[in-house]
Scaffold this active site. Sequence first.
Site, PDB file in Angstrom:
ATOM      1  N   GLU A  28     -35.570  17.127  -6.502  1.00 39.64           N
ATOM      2  CA  GLU A  28     -34.230  17.141  -7.072  1.00 39.64           C
ATOM      3  C   GLU A  28     -34.396  17.463  -8.545  1.00 39.64           C
ATOM      4  OE1 GLU A  28     -31.862  13.477  -7.053  1.00 39.64           O
ATOM      5  OE2 GLU A  28     -31.311  13.985  -4.994  1.00 39.64           O
ATOM      6  N   HIS A  61     -33.013  25.569 -33.235  1.00 44.58           N
ATOM      7  CA  HIS A  61     -31.568  25.757 -33.179  1.00 44.58           C
ATOM      8  C   HIS A  61     -30.791  24.451 -32.997  1.00 44.58           C
ATOM      9  CE1 HIS A  61     -32.718  29.887 -31.330  1.00 44.58           C
ATOM     10  NE2 HIS A  61     -32.683  29.969 -32.643  1.00 44.58           N
ATOM     11  N   LYS A  71     -29.167  18.842 -24.849  1.00 43.52           N
ATOM     12  CA  LYS A  71     -29.744  19.812 -23.920  1.00 43.52           C
ATOM     13  C   LYS A  71     -30.753  19.128 -22.999  1.00 43.52           C
ATOM     14  CE  LYS A  71     -29.487  23.526 -27.323  1.00 43.52           C
ATOM     15  NZ  LYS A  71     -30.255  24.403 -28.211  1.00 43.52           N
ATOM     16  N   TYR A 131     -31.882  25.806 -19.464  1.00 48.67           N
ATOM     17  CA  TYR A 131     -31.357  24.596 -20.105  1.00 48.67           C
ATOM     18  C   TYR A 131     -29.894  24.379 -19.797  1.00 48.67           C
ATOM     19  CZ  TYR A 131     -30.932  28.079 -23.962  1.00 48.67           C
ATOM     20  OH  TYR A 131     -30.707  29.194 -24.726  1.00 48.67           O
ATOM     21  N   ASP A 169     -33.764  34.168 -36.440  1.00 54.00           N
ATOM     22  CA  ASP A 169     -34.634  33.003 -36.623  1.00 54.00           C
ATOM     23  C   ASP A 169     -35.517  33.108 -37.856  1.00 54.00           C
ATOM     24  OD1 ASP A 169     -33.508  31.775 -34.451  1.00 54.00           O
ATOM     25  OD2 ASP A 169     -35.197  32.093 -33.098  1.00 54.00           O
TER      26      ASP A 169
END
Length: 191
Positions: A28, A61, A71, A131, A169
């Site tokens: 799972e 970030h 996240k 994510y 970045d």
Amino acid sequence: MEVIKTEIEGVAIIEPRIFKDARGYFFESYSQREFDEKVGPIEFCQDNESMSSYGVMRGLHFQFPPYTQSKLVRCVRGSVLDVAVDIRKGSPTYGKHVAVELTEDNHRQFFIPKGFAHGFAVLSDKAVFQYKCDNFYHPEADGGISILDTSLGIDWRIPTEKAILSEKDTKHGMLKDFDSPFIYEKQKSKR
């Protein structure tokens, strides 16, 4: 699932129970009920996926309030070094980080709560990274800390000359120059 606490309150490594037999494996990858019980109540609303090659570094970030994001991340192909940096004003771990290797073989997931900058470096030839986010992407709220900020003490395991960064970045500032809008609030402990 087993929740492994880290040195920074609220940041967690999650190991699923994997069932293997001659056919392969099953697990799972996410259970709302179990996550709420063992990590904390959260409502994810957006799933993202990226594919990158060796040396790609993404981050560090975050989204500015009121569009902050928590996240839950994992690597489904290859291997990445995933990092969360505490950017909450008043936190006893401000500027500290947790790093974990996420691979297609260990099936680990990493939970990064609001108030953290997040990034990863690809350690394998290719990596597919997924994510879940608890807020939608808002480009006007994009923020970041330089992934190459040496004051953070992160060993990205990628030689600097092999690092591949997006133009965006490369423009993020250093943590010392960042006036954080995130405020530390002590979290209630979980079982």
